[in-house]
Design an enzyme around this catalytic site. Structure first.
Site, PDB file in Angstrom:
ATOM      1  CG  HIS A  81      -0.089   6.868   5.251  1.00  0.00           C
ATOM      2  ND1 HIS A  81       1.005   7.362   5.908  1.00  0.00           N
ATOM      3  CD2 HIS A  81       0.158   5.552   5.050  1.00  0.00           C
ATOM      4  CE1 HIS A  81       1.880   6.375   6.100  1.00  0.00           C
ATOM      5  NE2 HIS A  81       1.387   5.267   5.592  1.00  0.00           N
TER       6      HIS A  81
ATOM      7  CG  HIS B 239      -1.098   1.448   7.110  1.00  0.00           C
ATOM      8  ND1 HIS B 239      -0.225   1.066   8.106  1.00  0.00           N
ATOM      9  CD2 HIS B 239      -0.368   2.209   6.256  1.00  0.00           C
ATOM     10  CE1 HIS B 239       0.967   1.590   7.865  1.00  0.00           C
ATOM     11  NE2 HIS B 239       0.905   2.288   6.737  1.00  0.00           N
ATOM     12  CD  GLU B 240      -1.506   2.562   2.503  1.00  0.00           C
ATOM     13  OE1 GLU B 240      -1.048   3.712   2.390  1.00  0.00           O
ATOM     14  OE2 GLU B 240      -0.811   1.594   2.883  1.00  0.00           O
TER      15      GLU B 240
ATOM     16  N   GLY C  19       0.839  -1.189   0.000  1.00  0.00           N
ATOM     17  CA  GLY C  19       0.000   0.000   0.000  1.00  0.00           C
ATOM     18  C   GLY C  19       0.874   1.239   0.000  1.00  0.00           C
TER      19      GLY C  19
ATOM     20  CB  CYS D 107       4.546   2.365   7.719  1.00  0.00           C
ATOM     21  SG  CYS D 107       4.186   3.813   6.712  1.00  0.00           S
ATOM     22  CG  LEU D 108       6.448   1.032   1.860  1.00  0.00           C
ATOM     23  CD1 LEU D 108       5.921   1.340   0.465  1.00  0.00           C
ATOM     24  CD2 LEU D 108       7.580   0.006   1.805  1.00  0.00           C
TER      25      LEU D 108
ATOM     26  CD  GLN E 118       3.257   5.827   2.722  1.00  0.00           C
ATOM     27  OE1 GLN E 118       2.336   5.261   2.162  1.00  0.00           O
ATOM     28  NE2 GLN E 118       4.222   5.168   3.357  1.00  0.00           N
TER      29      GLN E 118
END
Ligand code: NI
Length: 169
Positions: free
Chosen positions: A138, A134-135, A45, A92-93, A50
């Site tokens: 963000h 999660h997304e 994702g 998370c990235l 991000q």
């Protein structure tokens, strides 16, 4: 085009993103670039903040590029139903190298626009429910570590500060 993924500490990650007002060729291109950036990472994702773009836009692919049918593009998503509870490890990235168990609803229903600008509804349980939340988090300026209890969050933040000081973040 691949974008660099911004990490914890970048101002854009803690700021709510603004809605996409019209679907343009630029937004369409951005969505392709977001999928490419997510696969290159690799991740399941990615949200526009991000990559430093403050728009309510996110992509998810639980198959990591293996099955086209599983590509999910979320434009201006909103959670309209949530229930149950799951507690699973999450990463998370933008917080590379760290994972922690996060408690979240086990099922959500999300309303969003697709990349053609058409409204749709998607229901997710388990991992998909987690990825959707999660997304969307963000897009509100919230990271998974913000959902941890104080001590667990502080421990991760302290380690990140050390990495920062050592020039390794
Ligand atoms: Ni993330």
């Amino acid at each position: 085009m691949l974008y660099p993924i911004v990490k914890y500490g970048a101002a854009g990650l803690s700021t709510p993103a603004r809605p996409v007002e019209t679907m343009t060729p630029e937004i369409d291109r951005l969505i392709d670039d977001m999928f490419a950036t997510m696969y290159a990472a690799p991740g399941i994702g990615l949200a526009a903040p991000q990559i430093g773009v403050p728009l309510r836009l996110a992509v998810i692919d639980l198959s990591v590029g293996k099955r086209d049918a599983e590509l999910i593009t979320l434009v201006n998503p909103e959670i309209v139903e949530r229930d149950g509870l799951q507690v699973e490890d999450e990463g998370c990235l933008s917080v590379p190298g760290f994972t922690a168990a996060v408690a979240r609803p086990g099922r959500v229903v999300v309303r969003a626009l697709d990349r053609q600008g058409q409204p749709f509804t998607i229901e997710g349980t388990d991992l998909l429910a987690r990825a959707l939340q999660h997304e969307i988090d963000h897009l509100e300026g919230t990271l998974f570590i913000d959902r941890l209890r104080g001590v667990k969050r502080d421990l991760i933040v302290r380690k990140i500060r050390k990495l920062e000081k050592a020039g390794r973040w």
